[in-house]
Design a protein around this motif. Structure first.
Motif, PDB file in Angstrom:
ATOM      1  N   LEU A  17     -19.755   8.467  45.382  1.00  0.00           N
ATOM      2  CA  LEU A  17     -20.376   7.220  44.929  1.00  0.00           C
ATOM      3  C   LEU A  17     -19.426   6.044  45.134  1.00  0.00           C
ATOM      4  O   LEU A  17     -19.840   4.967  45.590  1.00  0.00           O
ATOM      5  N   LEU A  18     -18.150   6.234  44.818  1.00  0.00           N
ATOM      6  CA  LEU A  18     -17.168   5.170  45.025  1.00  0.00           C
ATOM      7  C   LEU A  18     -16.970   4.873  46.507  1.00  0.00           C
ATOM      8  O   LEU A  18     -16.870   3.706  46.904  1.00  0.00           O
ATOM      9  N   LEU A  19     -16.916   5.924  47.314  1.00  0.00           N
ATOM     10  CA  LEU A  19     -16.783   5.718  48.757  1.00  0.00           C
ATOM     11  C   LEU A  19     -18.007   4.989  49.322  1.00  0.00           C
ATOM     12  O   LEU A  19     -17.880   4.121  50.192  1.00  0.00           O
ATOM     13  N   GLY A  20     -19.183   5.343  48.820  1.00  0.00           N
ATOM     14  CA  GLY A  20     -20.393   4.655  49.259  1.00  0.00           C
ATOM     15  C   GLY A  20     -20.362   3.182  48.904  1.00  0.00           C
ATOM     16  O   GLY A  20     -20.755   2.324  49.712  1.00  0.00           O
ATOM     17  N   LYS A  21     -19.873   2.880  47.704  1.00  0.00           N
ATOM     18  CA  LYS A  21     -19.750   1.490  47.281  1.00  0.00           C
ATOM     19  C   LYS A  21     -18.745   0.738  48.151  1.00  0.00           C
ATOM     20  O   LYS A  21     -18.980  -0.416  48.557  1.00  0.00           O
ATOM     21  N   LEU A  22     -17.625   1.375  48.461  1.00  0.00           N
ATOM     22  CA  LEU A  22     -16.600   0.750  49.290  1.00  0.00           C
ATOM     23  C   LEU A  22     -17.119   0.491  50.708  1.00  0.00           C
ATOM     24  O   LEU A  22     -16.915  -0.597  51.270  1.00  0.00           O
ATOM     25  N   ILE A  23     -17.782   1.486  51.279  1.00  0.00           N
ATOM     26  CA  ILE A  23     -18.335   1.320  52.635  1.00  0.00           C
ATOM     27  C   ILE A  23     -19.356   0.195  52.648  1.00  0.00           C
ATOM     28  O   ILE A  23     -19.388  -0.632  53.570  1.00  0.00           O
ATOM     29  N   ARG A  24     -20.173   0.143  51.641  1.00  0.00           N
ATOM     30  CA  ARG A  24     -21.200  -0.901  51.566  1.00  0.00           C
ATOM     31  C   ARG A  24     -20.561  -2.281  51.468  1.00  0.00           C
ATOM     32  O   ARG A  24     -21.017  -3.244  52.082  1.00  0.00           O
ATOM     33  N   PHE A  25     -19.511  -2.370  50.682  1.00  0.00           N
ATOM     34  CA  PHE A  25     -18.823  -3.652  50.496  1.00  0.00           C
ATOM     35  C   PHE A  25     -18.149  -4.114  51.793  1.00  0.00           C
ATOM     36  O   PHE A  25     -18.126  -5.312  52.096  1.00  0.00           O
ATOM     37  N   LYS A  26     -17.648  -3.162  52.559  1.00  0.00           N
ATOM     38  CA  LYS A  26     -16.898  -3.499  53.774  1.00  0.00           C
ATOM     39  C   LYS A  26     -17.792  -3.616  55.016  1.00  0.00           C
ATOM     40  O   LYS A  26     -17.334  -4.078  56.050  1.00  0.00           O
ATOM     41  N   THR A  27     -19.047  -3.186  54.908  1.00  0.00           N
ATOM     42  CA  THR A  27     -19.925  -3.143  56.082  1.00  0.00           C
ATOM     43  C   THR A  27     -21.078  -4.113  55.880  1.00  0.00           C
ATOM     44  O   THR A  27     -21.987  -3.860  55.092  1.00  0.00           O
ATOM     45  N   LYS A  28     -21.057  -5.204  56.621  1.00  0.00           N
ATOM     46  CA  LYS A  28     -22.020  -6.276  56.411  1.00  0.00           C
ATOM     47  C   LYS A  28     -23.444  -5.839  56.726  1.00  0.00           C
ATOM     48  O   LYS A  28     -24.389  -6.174  55.999  1.00  0.00           O
ATOM     49  N   TRP A  29     -23.637  -5.063  57.808  1.00  0.00           N
ATOM     50  CA  TRP A  29     -25.001  -4.698  58.191  1.00  0.00           C
ATOM     51  C   TRP A  29     -25.647  -3.753  57.187  1.00  0.00           C
ATOM     52  O   TRP A  29     -26.866  -3.766  56.999  1.00  0.00           O
ATOM     53  N   LEU A  30     -24.843  -2.947  56.482  1.00  0.00           N
ATOM     54  CA  LEU A  30     -25.387  -2.096  55.434  1.00  0.00           C
ATOM     55  C   LEU A  30     -25.829  -2.929  54.236  1.00  0.00           C
ATOM     56  O   LEU A  30     -26.839  -2.627  53.599  1.00  0.00           O
ATOM     57  N   ARG A  31     -25.064  -3.974  53.930  1.00  0.00           N
ATOM     58  CA  ARG A  31     -25.473  -4.871  52.835  1.00  0.00           C
ATOM     59  C   ARG A  31     -26.778  -5.568  53.179  1.00  0.00           C
ATOM     60  O   ARG A  31     -27.624  -5.790  52.325  1.00  0.00           O
ATOM     61  N   ARG A  32     -26.943  -5.920  54.452  1.00  0.00           N
ATOM     62  CA  ARG A  32     -28.176  -6.601  54.856  1.00  0.00           C
ATOM     63  C   ARG A  32     -29.386  -5.676  54.790  1.00  0.00           C
ATOM     64  O   ARG A  32     -30.511  -6.136  54.646  1.00  0.00           O
ATOM     65  N   LEU A  33     -29.148  -4.377  54.914  1.00  0.00           N
ATOM     66  CA  LEU A  33     -30.238  -3.414  54.759  1.00  0.00           C
ATOM     67  C   LEU A  33     -30.534  -3.116  53.299  1.00  0.00           C
ATOM     68  O   LEU A  33     -31.527  -2.464  52.986  1.00  0.00           O
ATOM     69  N   PHE A  34     -29.668  -3.579  52.397  1.00  0.00           N
ATOM     70  CA  PHE A  34     -29.843  -3.423  50.951  1.00  0.00           C
ATOM     71  C   PHE A  34     -29.949  -1.951  50.545  1.00  0.00           C
ATOM     72  O   PHE A  34     -30.671  -1.605  49.622  1.00  0.00           O
TER      73      PHE A  34
END
Length: 486
Positions: A17-34
C-alpha cells in the motif's frame, strides 16, 4: 499456516500500500488516471509475484530457493487468497452505518430518474451479457454460461464484488470467473476515467457541460481526496462512548452487522432446504454470499440506533475509514493473487465482454441519458456512467470535474440513488443471486428475467420522466437560486 505467518502477510500488504502510494505520487500519468493507491499496490504485488517475476526467477533459481516464485513467498499468497471474500463483508456491512436514511419521497423526488436509469443500465448489462455468451462465447469458445453475469459483476460491482464472489464462482464450477471479473473491473475503471474525461472535454466545447469551469478550479488536494476515498465525508456532532475506544466500538458495530447478515443467511438456507428446495430440488440461497446480507445487517444496526435516539454515537467518518481500510486490503490481496493464465487462456472472450459492456454503458449514457434524465442529464448521467464502468469513486470524480462547485443537484441525487440502488445491483442481492440463477435455470430464463426488467425500467423512464422537463427547468432555477444564496 501459523498465526505468525498470517500476521506477517498482513504487514506485507501494508508495504505494498505504501509503495502504491509512492508510485502514484511520483508518476504523473497514474495520478491523471485517478487510480487508487491500493490498485497500484495490488498490481505491483502481482508483477513481483509468481505470475510475472516468478516466471523469470523460476528459470534461473533452484525450486527450493526462497525467491523461486518471485519476491512474494507462497505462504503469503496462500494467506492472501481468502481475504477478498472476508473483507468484502466489512465493506458492505459499513455501507449504511452512520447514514440517516431519508424518506422514500425525498429520495424519489431528487434521485428518481437516476435510480431508474441506473437499474436500466445494470439489468441491461446482464441482458447483453447473456446474449453475447449464449450466441457467441459458449458455442464458439466453449465459455461457461456463467460468464453472462460478468459485465454487471465487474463493471458495476467493481473489484470488491468481483473478488467477493470468488467462492460462489468456485462452488458453481467456474473458478476462472473471479479472475476474469477482476481483470474486467480494472478495464472498466480505466475506460470510465479515460473516456469519461474525454466526453466531458467534448461536451464542454459543444456547450453541453456548462458547469465545468465552476467558480473555482479543483485543487490537487481535492483531486487526491476524490481518487483515494470510497464514500462520502459527512459532518455531524458525534458522541464518543467513553467506556470503549471509538475504533473498537465501531469495529464491533461492523461485526454485529456481519453477524446479523450471517444469521439471515443461515435462516434463508434453512428455509429453502425445508420448503421449495426439498420440493423442487432447486437450491439458490445456499450460493448467496454473505456480503449483501451483511449490508442489510448494517441497515438493521443503524435503524436500531435511530429508534433508540443514539444514532449520534455512530461516526460516519470513522465507519468510512474502516470500510476504506477493508477495501484497500481487499484490492491488494485480490489483484496480487490474480491469475494471468486464466485471462490469457480466455483473451478473446475477455476482450469481447469488455468491449460489449463498455459499448452498452456508453450508449446508455449518451443516448438514453438525455431522454430519461429530465434535468442536468449530463451531470447526473456522468456520475452513473462512472459508477457503472468502475466504482462509485469514479462517478464522484467525473461529477466533480463536470460540476466542481455543485451548481447542479447531481451529486446529491447520486448519493440518494445509492439507497435504492446498492441493495439490489452493483454487489447487492440481485448481483449475488445472478450466478445461482443462471446456474439453476439456464441463461435463457435469466435473459427473460433481466431483459423484461430492463424494458420495464426503460419504458417507465422514457414515459414518466420525459414530460417532466418543463418542471425540471423550474426546479433547476430554484436549486441554483438556493445555492447562490448560500
Amino acid at each position: 499456516m501459523s498465526a505468525q505467518m498470517i500476521g506477517f502477510s498482513f504487514l506485507i500488504i501494508g508495504v505494498f500500500l505504501l509503495l502504491g502510494k509512492l508510485i502514484r505520487f511520483k508518476t504523473k500519468w497514474l495520478r491523471r488516471l485517478f487510480l487508487p493507491s491500493s490498485i497500484i499496490g495490488g498490481f505491483l504485488a502481482l508483477i513481483v509475484g509468481p505470475q510475472v517475476l516468478g516466471r523469470i526467477t523460476s528459470t534461473v533459481l533452484n525450486e527450493g530457493s526462497f525467491f523461486y516464485n518471485g519476491l512474494i513467498p507462497e505462504f503469503i499468497l496462500d494467506a492472501w487468497s481468502p481475504l477478498p471474500g472476508m473483507f468484502i463483508n466489512i465493506v458492505f456491512a459499513a455501507l449504511f452505518l452512520g447514514q440517516t436514511v431519508p424518506s422514500v419521497k425525498k429520495i424519489w423526488n431528487n434521485a428518481g430518474p437516476q435510480i431508474v436509469m441506473g437499474h436500466t443500465v445494470s439489468f441491461g448489462q446482464y441482458a447483453i451479457g447473456v446474449l453475447l455468451t449464449y450466441f457467441v462465447l459458449t458455442p464458439v469458445f466453449g465459455t461457461n454460461p456463467l460468464a453472462a453475469g460478468l459485465i454487471e459483476i465487474a463493471f458495476v460491482g467493481g473489484h470488491g464484488t468481483a473478488a467477493g464472489l470468488g467462492p460462489t464462482f468456485n462452488e458453481l464450477g467456474f473458478p476462472e470467473g473471479a479472475d476474469l471479473a477482476l481483470g474486467l473491473a480494472t478495464i472498466g475503471i480505466l475506460f470510465g476515467v479515460i473516456v469519461g474525461i474525454a466526453i466531458i472535454n467534448i461536451a464542454h466545447r459543444r456547450g453541453i457541460a456548462k458547469y465545468v469551469d465552476g467558480k473555482k478550479e479543483m485543487t490537487e488536494e481535492e483531486k487526491e481526496q476524490i481518487s483515494d476515498t470510497y464514500g462520502y465525508e459527512m459532518e455531524q456532532e458525534v458522541r464518543e462512548p467513553k467506556a470503549i475506544e471509538p475504533l473498537a466500538f465501531h469495529l464491533s458495530l461492523v461485526g454485529v452487522a456481519i453477524l446479523i447478515g450471517y444469521v439471515i443467511q443461515q435462516g434463508l438456507i434453512l428455509l429453502e432446504a425445508s420448503t421449495w428446495g426439498a420440493w423442487t430440488g432447486v437450491h439458490l440461497l445456499s450460493y448467496i454470499p454473505l456480503f449483501p446480507l451483511a449490508m442489510i445487517g448494517g441497515m438493521v444496526v443503524q435503524k436500531v440506533f435511530e429508534k433508540r435516539g443514539i444514532e449520534n454515537y455512530i461516526d460516519p467518518n470513522l465507519v468510512n475509514k474502516i470500510s476504506g481500510l477493508a477495501l484497500d486490503v481487499l484490492l491488494v490481496s485480490a489483484l496480487a493473487t490474480l491469475s494471468l493464465d486464466v485471462i490469457g487462456d480466455n483473451i478473446i472472450p475477455f476482450v469481447l465482454i469488455a468491449v460489449t459492456g463498455a459499448a452498452w454503458t456508453t450508449f446508455a449514457f449518451l443516448y438514453l441519458g438525455p431522454k430519461m434524465l429530465p434535468d442536468h442529464w449530463f451531470e447526473r448521467g456522468l456520475g452513473d456512467y462512472g459508477q457503472q464502468t468502475g466504482m462509485a469513486a469514479t462517478g464522484l470524480l467525473l461529477m466533480k470535474v463536470a460540476d466542481p462547485d455543485q451548481q447542479t443537484p447531481a451529486l446529491e441525487g447520486f448519493g440518494y440513488k445509492q439507497i435504492l440502488f446498492e441493495p439490489f445491483v452493483g454487489g447487492g442481492l440481485v448481483t449475488s443471486a445472478s450466478l445461482p440463477l443462471i446456474f439453476e435455470f439456464g441463461p435463457l430464463v435469466f435473459l427473460a428475467i433481466t431483459g423484461s426488467i430492463t424494458i420495464i425500467f426503460l419504458v417507465f423512464g422514457l414515459v414518466y420522466f420525459n414530460p417532466k422537463r418543463a418542471k425540471a427547468r423550474e426546479n433547476t432555477r430554484t436549486f441554483q437560486a438556493r445555492k447562490s444564496s448560500e
